[in-house]
Structure formats: structure tokens, C-alpha cells
Design a protein around this motif. Structure first.
Motif, PDB file in Angstrom:
ATOM      1  N   VAL A 155      46.440 -17.249  37.228  1.00 10.35           N
ATOM      2  CA  VAL A 155      46.679 -15.813  37.372  1.00 10.35           C
ATOM      3  C   VAL A 155      48.180 -15.560  37.378  1.00 10.35           C
ATOM      4  CG1 VAL A 155      46.366 -13.827  38.887  1.00 10.35           C
ATOM      5  CG2 VAL A 155      44.546 -15.523  38.674  1.00 10.35           C
ATOM      6  N   ASP A 156      48.611 -14.556  36.643  1.00 13.52           N
ATOM      7  CA  ASP A 156      50.027 -14.210  36.565  1.00 13.52           C
ATOM      8  C   ASP A 156      50.437 -13.353  37.761  1.00 13.52           C
ATOM      9  OD1 ASP A 156      52.584 -13.996  34.870  1.00 13.52           O
ATOM     10  OD2 ASP A 156      52.088 -11.897  35.293  1.00 13.52           O
ATOM     11  N   SER A 157      51.491 -13.737  38.454  1.00 14.44           N
ATOM     12  CA  SER A 157      51.910 -13.044  39.670  1.00 14.44           C
ATOM     13  C   SER A 157      52.384 -11.626  39.395  1.00 14.44           C
ATOM     14  CB  SER A 157      53.019 -13.835  40.367  1.00 14.44           C
ATOM     15  OG  SER A 157      54.145 -13.987  39.525  1.00 14.44           O
ATOM     16  N   VAL A 158      53.077 -11.424  38.271  1.00 16.51           N
ATOM     17  CA  VAL A 158      53.579 -10.080  37.941  1.00 16.51           C
ATOM     18  C   VAL A 158      52.417  -9.149  37.631  1.00 16.51           C
ATOM     19  CG1 VAL A 158      54.988  -8.742  36.335  1.00 16.51           C
ATOM     20  CG2 VAL A 158      55.769 -11.005  37.100  1.00 16.51           C
ATOM     21  N   GLU A 159      51.436  -9.660  36.873  1.00 16.07           N
ATOM     22  CA  GLU A 159      50.263  -8.846  36.540  1.00 16.07           C
ATOM     23  C   GLU A 159      49.506  -8.456  37.800  1.00 16.07           C
ATOM     24  OE1 GLU A 159      46.412  -7.536  35.099  1.00 16.07           O
ATOM     25  OE2 GLU A 159      46.792  -9.188  36.459  1.00 16.07           O
ATOM     26  N   LEU A 160      49.415  -9.384  38.756  1.00 11.93           N
ATOM     27  CA  LEU A 160      48.762  -9.077  40.032  1.00 11.93           C
ATOM     28  C   LEU A 160      49.507  -7.998  40.795  1.00 11.93           C
ATOM     29  CD1 LEU A 160      47.591 -12.341  41.875  1.00 11.93           C
ATOM     30  CD2 LEU A 160      46.175 -10.558  40.859  1.00 11.93           C
TER      31      LEU A 160
END
Length: 379
Positions: free
Chosen positions: A99-104
Motif C-alpha cells: 500500500v502506498d503511504s501517500v495514497e493512503l
């Protein structure tokens, strides 16, 4: 003969000395290791007396249900761990979607979940981040030597890269649900922790501000930033040490956000409380239902897979997802037995069920698509 007696005496002294040293080491470990958490204060106990679930200094299940294992059953359980059935752990790491942290951090879309394995979830809904039972450590035990490692080397995202968390919701204080290392890394990015009665004592011991902890009894309700939260019964037990069994409460949870209604079972044996919860708060759009780490020897505190499916019907869930599996070996069944059996039973009952991969985004409006038997490609 005298020589033999002297040797026997030395042997007994040596054995007793070793046992004493082990006892001292164990006592020091329990008393000095922060993993064991806090102790219940006098103020806590005074509040507990107002609970209908608290009797003779401990919490109890509805109807006084207890795990009815005799000495012989404990021996069977121990023997089972030393001579386990085949396939109790996967032969290779199970798949984990990253999971991408920025997208989260920037997400503002429709309600969705991310499963971290076992009973840990991140719920993103209405611009809020809610963590359920955040056990993100490698071993569900107070020390790495006391437990089996996670089925995957990595997680969808490391704790340090998680976004700010509005709510952490805990079901009880067992190590596979309340993890010291995870709380230490999370505590400074969490607004509020919601726990059953007494569990907050562990959090304060680990440096969480008491103002950031809300403890609740069964059937109590609260409202926080658009989330209506209900603490509901479960049929289980609690404790992190040798002498604190039943000193804190265990629970399931109901989350109602806008028009979305969600049920989180925590750990529980099968009982009438599921129907009572369904009658009071159902139907549910989505229910995360305990399914794993079971045995007929402790059926009172963990459901068998077929009971999990029935409990999903009892709470009036539109869709269920089996949890409490896919991360750790805490029982003697094969690691895939829970998901195979509950899927089969749910289909017999015409109950919609999803089985997503760890780390896969689960969109509540699209739950009909998560049916891949991904575990078949692991062994």
C-alpha cells in the motif's frame, strides 16, 4: 551407600537451584517487561462494580460461560502443538499487497478496508482513518521466543508510514490483538483509543495519555467525529500474565458512520449474543467475523468455521469476511482450514462472503468481487 546419598543430595540441590533460578528469571521477566502491560487501579475496580458483567473481582461471559478444559484436555493441547497436523503453517510466505503511504494519506473516496491479516484492519471512511485491533508485530507473544512468527515477512505498510489515525478500536488485551510494540509506534499519531473496560490500563502504562482513552462496557454507546460506536458482547476471556485472567473486559464492536453499518466480532465463541446484537443494531452492511485458532477443546471461546457463518446470519450481515486467520499459528488446524470451511458453509446458507488478500483494498460498495481462492497458490 553414603556416597550415593551425597550424589543424590547434590543432584536434588542442583535441580532445586535451577528451578529457583528459572522462577526468579520468570518473575523478573513478568514484572520488568513492559509487554505485560499495566495493572488495574482502585478507580478502575470501583467503576467495574457498576458493570453487570463483573463478579467476584473478574469479568465473566453471559450466563457464566467458561472454557471447560480439564487437566487431560490441557495435556492433549500441549501434545498437539508438539506433534501438529500437516500444513499448520504455509510452506512459503503468503502474498501481501503493498500500500502506498501517500495514497493512503490523501484518500477521500468511498468507504474501504485494508486487512493486515488476523484481526487487524484499517478502515478509511468519510475522510477518517480507523484502526481495528492493530497487532502489527512479528510474534503474538511477550517475547519472540514464546510465539510463532507471522506467515508473511512484511506487512502492506509499515507502522511509521501509516497516516494519522482518528480512532483505534481494541477488542481485548490478548497479545494477538493488543501488541506493545505496535502501540508504542502508533500512540503519537492516534487521536483516541476505544477499549473495553480496563484495557486502558495497558495503554497508560505504555505512555498513552488518559485523555485519549475511552473505556466502555457492553451495550454502552458513544459518538466521536461522526462515528456512532457501540461496545457489544463477546464470549471470550482476557489476560496477559499469569494472574490477571478476567481482570479486563473483552468485546465486539458496532460502527455506524453516516448510512454505513459495520460489525467487528473481536474474539468469541458462538452464543445467543450474536442474535441479540443483530436484533438491536442490524442489519449490517459488512461484518468481520472471527474464524480461526479454534479447537473442540476450547469451543466456548472460539467459534468453529460453521458457527462463524451462522453467527453472520444471526447478526443480520449482508456480507461477512472471515478474520482471525492468515497470520499466526495459535491452534492445531491447518492454516487454510478456517477459510475453506467457512466459505463452504456460507455458500450453503446463501450468505455472501468475501476472502480478499492481505493488503488488498476492500471497497464496501463492491464486496461481490473478492472471491479469489488465493491461498491455494501458497502451498
Amino acid at each position: 551407600m553414603k556416597r550415593f546419598k551425597k550424589q543424590l543430595k547434590r543432584m536434588l540441590i542442583s535441580i532445586l537451584s535451577i528451578l529457583f533460578i528459572l522462577f526468579v528469571i520468570g518473575a523478573l521477566f513478568i514484572n520488568l517487561s513492559p509487554e505485560f502491560g499495566g495493572t488495574i487501579s482502585k478507580e478502575h475496580k470501583e467503576r467495574f462494580t457498576k458493570s453487570g458483567n463483573y463478579k467476584d473481582g473478574v469479568f465473566e461471559n453471559i450466563g457464566g460461560v467458561k472454557m471447560s478444559m480439564g487437566f487431560g484436555d490441557y495435556i492433549k493441547g500441549i501434545r498437539g502443538f508438539f506433534s501438529p497436523k500437516p500444513n499448520t503453517v504455509p510452506e512459503k510466505d503468503i502474498p501481501v499487497s503493498k500500500v502506498d503511504s501517500v495514497e493512503l494519506a490523501n484518500y477521500q473516496g468511498p468507504a474501504r478496508f485494508i486487512w493486515f491479516g488476523h484481526s487487524t484492519f484499517l478502515l478509511q471512511i468519510m475522510g477518517k482513518n480507523i484502526l481495528l485491533d492493530p497487532m502489527l508485530g512479528p510474534v503474538p507473544a511477550p517475547h519472540p521466543m514464546l510465539g510463532g512468527k507471522r506467515f508473511s515477512e512484511s506487512l502492506p505498510i509499515v507502522i511509521e508510514k501509516l497516516p494519522k489515525i482518528d480512532m483505534v478500536i481494541l477488542s481485548h488485551d490478548h497479545y494477538d490483538h493488543l501488541d506493545y510494540g505496535s502501540i508504542i509506534k502508533l500512540k503519537d499519531k492516534v487521536k483516541v483509543f476505544f477499549t473495553p473496560l480496563g484495557v486502558g490500563a495497558h495503554l497508560t502504562e505504555w505512555g498513552v495519555d488518559t485523555k485519549s482513552i475511552v473505556e466502555m462496557d457492553w451495550w454502552e454507546e458513544t459518538f466521536f467525529k461522526g462515528v456512532s460506536l457501540k461496545c457489544t458482547p463477546a464470549q471470550h476471556f482476557s489476560g496477559r500474565g499469569l494472574t490477571d485472567r478476567g481482570k479486563t473486559l473483552w468485546s465486539s464492536w458496532v460502527l455506524q458512520i453516516d448510512s454505513t453499518n459495520i460489525f467487528f466480532s473481536g474474539d468469541s465463541g458462538y452464543g445467543n449474543h450474536f442474535k441479540e446484537i443483530g436484533d438491536k443494531y442490524g442489519p449490517f452492511d459488512f461484518a468481520m467475523m472471527e474464524c480461526g485458532q479454534y479447537n473442540r477443546l476450547w469451543k466456548e471461546i472460539h467459534m468453529m468455521p460453521e458457527e462463524t457463518a451462522q453467527a453472520g446470519l444471526d447478526v443480520k450481515a449482508n456480507t461477512i469476511m472471515p478474520i482471525h486467520w492468515g497470520a499466526f499459528k495459535l491452534a492445531m488446524h491447518s492454516w487454510t482450514d478456517p477459510v475453506v470451511r467457512v466459505t463452504q458453509k456460507a455458500r450453503e446458507l446463501n450468505l455472501p462472503i468475501i476472502t480478499p488478500k492481505i493488503g488488498e483494498f476492500i471497497y464496501l460498495g463492491e464486496t461481490s468481487v473478492y472471491h479469489e481462492d488465493w491461498w491455494e497458490n501458497v502451498n
